[in-house]
Motif scaffolding. Structure first.
Motif, PDB file in Angstrom:
ATOM      1  N   GLU A 422       0.831  -1.212   0.000  1.00  0.00           N
ATOM      2  CA  GLU A 422       0.000   0.000   0.000  1.00  0.00           C
ATOM      3  C   GLU A 422       0.860   1.254   0.000  1.00  0.00           C
ATOM      4  OE1 GLU A 422      -3.171   0.465  -0.285  1.00  0.00           O
ATOM      5  OE2 GLU A 422      -3.895  -1.600  -0.203  1.00  0.00           O
ATOM      6  N   MET A 423       1.936   1.232   0.770  1.00  0.00           N
ATOM      7  CA  MET A 423       2.832   2.386   0.855  1.00  0.00           C
ATOM      8  C   MET A 423       3.496   2.646  -0.497  1.00  0.00           C
ATOM      9  SD  MET A 423       4.091   4.604   3.133  1.00  0.00           S
ATOM     10  CE  MET A 423       5.507   5.654   3.444  1.00  0.00           C
ATOM     11  N   GLN A 425       2.387   1.756  -3.537  1.00  0.00           N
ATOM     12  CA  GLN A 425       1.398   2.243  -4.495  1.00  0.00           C
ATOM     13  C   GLN A 425       1.009   3.686  -4.184  1.00  0.00           C
ATOM     14  OE1 GLN A 425       0.194   0.532  -7.283  1.00  0.00           O
ATOM     15  NE2 GLN A 425      -0.603   2.586  -7.764  1.00  0.00           N
ATOM     16  N   ALA A 426       0.874   3.994  -2.908  1.00  0.00           N
ATOM     17  CA  ALA A 426       0.504   5.355  -2.506  1.00  0.00           C
ATOM     18  C   ALA A 426       1.588   6.358  -2.899  1.00  0.00           C
ATOM     19  CB  ALA A 426       0.254   5.412  -1.004  1.00  0.00           C
ATOM     20  N   CYS A 427       2.852   5.954  -2.794  1.00  0.00           N
ATOM     21  CA  CYS A 427       3.958   6.840  -3.176  1.00  0.00           C
ATOM     22  C   CYS A 427       3.876   7.168  -4.668  1.00  0.00           C
ATOM     23  CB  CYS A 427       5.294   6.181  -2.842  1.00  0.00           C
ATOM     24  SG  CYS A 427       6.728   7.238  -3.137  1.00  0.00           S
ATOM     25  N   TYR A 430       0.775   9.391  -5.172  1.00  0.00           N
ATOM     26  CA  TYR A 430       1.005  10.719  -4.581  1.00  0.00           C
ATOM     27  C   TYR A 430       1.833  11.581  -5.539  1.00  0.00           C
ATOM     28  CZ  TYR A 430       2.574  14.156  -1.043  1.00  0.00           C
ATOM     29  OH  TYR A 430       2.840  15.300  -0.327  1.00  0.00           O
ATOM     30  N   TYR A 465      -1.767   9.787   3.193  1.00  0.00           N
ATOM     31  CA  TYR A 465      -2.521   9.630   1.941  1.00  0.00           C
ATOM     32  C   TYR A 465      -2.885   8.159   1.729  1.00  0.00           C
ATOM     33  CZ  TYR A 465      -3.268   9.563  -3.163  1.00  0.00           C
ATOM     34  OH  TYR A 465      -3.767   9.373  -4.422  1.00  0.00           O
ATOM     35  N   SER A 466      -1.913   7.289   1.982  1.00  0.00           N
ATOM     36  CA  SER A 466      -2.160   5.849   1.853  1.00  0.00           C
ATOM     37  C   SER A 466      -3.177   5.375   2.892  1.00  0.00           C
ATOM     38  CB  SER A 466      -0.851   5.087   2.019  1.00  0.00           C
ATOM     39  OG  SER A 466      -1.060   3.703   1.937  1.00  0.00           O
ATOM     40  N   ARG A 469      -6.722   6.363   1.912  1.00  0.00           N
ATOM     41  CA  ARG A 469      -7.284   5.513   0.855  1.00  0.00           C
ATOM     42  C   ARG A 469      -7.743   4.170   1.408  1.00  0.00           C
ATOM     43  NH1 ARG A 469      -3.845   5.308  -4.466  1.00  0.00           N
ATOM     44  NH2 ARG A 469      -2.775   3.701  -3.258  1.00  0.00           N
ATOM     45  N   LEU A 486       0.981   0.126   8.418  1.00  0.00           N
ATOM     46  CA  LEU A 486       1.565   1.035   7.434  1.00  0.00           C
ATOM     47  C   LEU A 486       2.269   2.202   8.124  1.00  0.00           C
ATOM     48  CD1 LEU A 486      -0.123   2.160   4.146  1.00  0.00           C
ATOM     49  CD2 LEU A 486       1.000   3.831   5.590  1.00  0.00           C
TER      50      LEU A 486
END
Length: 523
Positions: A422-423, A425-427, A430, A465-466, A469, A486
């Motif tokens: 998740e981290m 993908q979020a990066c 973002y 942000y992650s 979501r 996370l």
């Protein structure tokens, strides 16, 4: 006649007495000088110049003429210092790293008067990065609007760049560049007085100076005398050169978030593109028995963009595959009178972000400004105390780039853990948002805005942000648990790096007493 014989006998006696006293005094002097030695690796030298061992005319000895050593020699020489540089191999280096200079590093190059060293070597301008993940991609441009049109990143053959800087430093009449292998530092009563080195023709010589600066690179054999090295090797780079490859985004570095770890592409000349494949761990597939070629074709090639695929496979088939361990080492100096560490011998970070040369050039600017008010460097203990401020003044820039490199590498690596997925993908998402969400991180990466607080804010903004979501629109116990892991994982990535860099020096340098250290008084 007899008077002449008597006079001759008296003169011979006086000369013999003077010679005897000289021998005794020299022996007493050498009794007080010890040698700090480290085990040496066998190195072949060629195309070198052997100069005089008499360093009584040198203010500074620089060990190593790589990026840091050459730039420092020119900088100190231009300021009027008499500099002796001893480099183990003056032939053109052939490396697979040190080929991308960020815009922040280019600005430091301008500040040092070395910007012409990227000319006449077919260097390519770099205006940002393109990021690829799972078939999607986003463009991240450097925020260069406020700078002259010439300001950008530069990518080139590392060896060509170094040779240009060596030539420029050697062109100064007060800089002497010679080839030799430094075997030890000479110490007298806790003060480094110079070095012992072996010339190209095998002679053992000594050189003395008021200040010895060790810049002998990541394989330094002298650093243990001057710092507490804690070297970590998280991965290795496998290097290839792609010929006549057309990258999806011209004049941009390309980072592919592949499995298990990132792949980099960037131009190093008008016809060549460097590819660096990161292989986690300290063991890489064997090149000799074909394991590496098979790994690159079956695991890596399917993950590169279609535009690059054919060139990549052709480079693998050509067979010029090289590897390089990726080292990271926080700066942990032992302040030693008469000596100083610089460059990769002093501080290293993961090369994913290409920040090494920017840190080295920034350090040289800091050291130059500290040394400029000093007329001489002879009082080693007082100079050592004064130069303790160097370790604090360099921290905001160096620690930001070091922390970003270490954190970004861990985030960009694939992981079976759902929270880490998740981290990652979020990066990517973002940075894809654009605006301040991409400009802020890319300005940190480029060295244009090396502010530690900004780095931490953006890092945890990605984590939040992650988390958002995950929890929106309806949080479930499983999602809450993943979110908690996370945040914990993000903290576990960045806080150990910050701790190693030094929280106080990184965020509150003005509270460190050495920050305010004044130059020694002129005697």
């Amino acid at each position: 006649m007899a008077d002449s014989y008597v006079l001759g006998w008296i003169l011979c006696s006086v000369m013999a007495l003077v010679a005897l006293c000289g021998v005794v005094l020299r022996r007493q002097k050498w009794k007080g000088i010890s040698m700090r030695t480290e085990p040496l690796k066998t190195v072949l030298t060629s195309n070198g110049e052997c100069g005089s061992a008499d360093a009584s005319h040198a203010d500074v000895i620089i060990v190593g003429a790589g990026v840091a050593g050459s730039a420092l020699a020119h900088t100190l020489g231009k300021d009027g210092r008499r500099v002796q540089v001893i480099e183990r191999d003056l032939s053109e280096p052939d490396r697979i790293v040190g080929e991308l200079l960020q815009p922040g590093g280019y600005l430091k190059l301008i500040e040092l008067g070395l910007e012409d060293c990227v000319e006449e070597i077919d260097a390519q301008q770099v205006f940002g990065y393109a990021l690829f993940k799972d078939g999607k991609h986003t463009q991240l441009s450097y925020p260069l609007e406020k700078f002259h049109s010439d300001v950008s990143g530069r990518s080139f053959h590392n060896g060509r760049f170094i040779q240009r800087m060596r030539e420029k430093s050697a062109s100064l009449p007060n800089v002497h560049l010679e080839q030799g292998i430094v075997t030890s530092l000479l110490e007298e009563k806790g003060i480094i007085r110079g070095v012992q080195y072996k010339t190209k023709d095998g002679r053992e010589l000594t050189a003395f100076a008021s200040l010895t600066i060790v810049c002998d690179g990541c394989f330094s054999n002298l650093r243990r005398s001057l710092c507490n090295p804690k070297v970590d090797i998280p991965s290795s780079f496998v290097g290839l050169v792609l010929e006549n490859c057309h990258l999806p985004y011209s004049n941009h570095g390309h980072a592919i978030l592949a499995d298990p770890s990132p792949i980099l592409f960037y131009p190093i000349s008008s016809t060549e593109t460097r590819c660096l494949v990161d292989v986690p761990g300290q063991k890489v597939p064997s090149i000799a028995n074909g394991e590496m070629a098979n790994y690159l074709k079956t695991i890596v090639a399917p993950q590169v963009p279609p535009e690059i695929y054919d060139s990549f496979v052709a480079a693998v088939d050509k067979g010029n595959i090289r590897t390089m361990p990726n080292r990271s080492m926080p700066a942990a100096p032992h302040p030693t009178p008469g000596a100083l560490l610089m460059g990769d011998a002093f501080n290293m970070r993961h090369p994913l972000t290409g920040g090494g040369m920017t840190v080295a050039l920034s350090d040289i600017v800091v050291l130059r400004d500290l040394l400029r008010p000093l007329h001489d460097l002879n009082d080693a203990p007082m100079l050592c105390k004064y130069l303790e401020s160097f370790y604090t003044l360099r921290k905001p820039v160096a620690s930001t780039i070091n922390t970003l490199a270490g954190a970004l590498y861990k985030v960009f690596c694939a992981s079976p853990d759902q929270a880490r997925k998740e981290m990652r993908q979020a990066c990517f998402d973002y940075l894809s948002l654009g605006g301040v969400f991409s400009a802020g991180p890319i300005s940190l990466l480029s060295g244009l805005n090396p502010r530690p607080l900004s780095l931490v804010l953006h890092f945890f903004a990605v984590a939040i942000y992650s988390l958002g979501r995950l929890l929106l629109p309806f949080p479930s116990p499983k999602r809450i648990w993943i979110g908690a892991r996370l945040i914990s994982g993000a903290s576990g990535i960045i806080f150990p790096i910050i701790k190693a860099e030094g929280v106080r020096q990184m965020f509150f340098p003005a509270t460190v007493p050495a920050y305010y250290r004044a130059p020694p008084p002129v005697k």
